[in-house]
Design a protein around this motif. Structure first.
Motif, PDB file in Angstrom:
ATOM      1  N   GLU A  59      32.815  28.976  63.166  1.00 40.85           N
ATOM      2  CA  GLU A  59      31.858  29.976  63.639  1.00 40.85           C
ATOM      3  C   GLU A  59      31.553  31.012  62.558  1.00 40.85           C
ATOM      4  N   GLU A  60      32.471  31.166  61.611  1.00 36.68           N
ATOM      5  CA  GLU A  60      32.271  32.085  60.498  1.00 36.68           C
ATOM      6  C   GLU A  60      31.448  31.454  59.362  1.00 36.68           C
ATOM      7  N   GLY A  61      31.131  30.165  59.494  1.00 32.93           N
ATOM      8  CA  GLY A  61      30.301  29.506  58.496  1.00 32.93           C
ATOM      9  C   GLY A  61      31.045  28.632  57.502  1.00 32.93           C
ATOM     10  N   TYR A  62      32.325  28.385  57.739  1.00 33.78           N
ATOM     11  CA  TYR A  62      33.133  27.549  56.839  1.00 33.78           C
ATOM     12  C   TYR A  62      33.406  26.213  57.504  1.00 33.78           C
ATOM     13  N   THR A  63      33.766  25.219  56.711  1.00 35.97           N
ATOM     14  CA  THR A  63      34.036  23.882  57.232  1.00 35.97           C
ATOM     15  C   THR A  63      35.533  23.623  57.171  1.00 35.97           C
ATOM     16  N   VAL A  64      36.099  23.219  58.302  1.00 35.91           N
ATOM     17  CA  VAL A  64      37.515  22.846  58.342  1.00 35.91           C
ATOM     18  C   VAL A  64      37.596  21.368  58.019  1.00 35.91           C
TER      19      VAL A  64
END
Length: 68
Positions: A59-64
């Motif tokens: 949701e913060e714009g990073y990819t897990v």
């Protein structure tokens, strides 16, 4: 239980701070450490909340990439 989250997209101190803020908002997270150089976060949780961790960071714009 310790979980290591591999995160793609963190590039600066602001990115690290955004992930730290997101993790601090999860009630089940007892402690955490975000490593910008290694592109990961190590969190201590009482139960398996992998889906919640992934969703919150993304949701913060990073990819897990993965959670170990």
């Amino acid at each position: 239980m310790e979980r290591k989250i591999i995160i793609e997209g963190m590039m600066c101190g602001h990115c690290k701070a955004a992930v730290e803020k997101a993790l601090s908002g999860i009630e089940e997270v007892k402690s955490f450490s975000v490593n910008l150089e290694e592109k990961n976060a190590v969190v201590e949780v009482e139960e398996n909340i992998d889906a919640k961790l992934k969703e919150t960071i993304e949701e913060e714009g990073y990819t897990v990439i993965g959670i170990e």
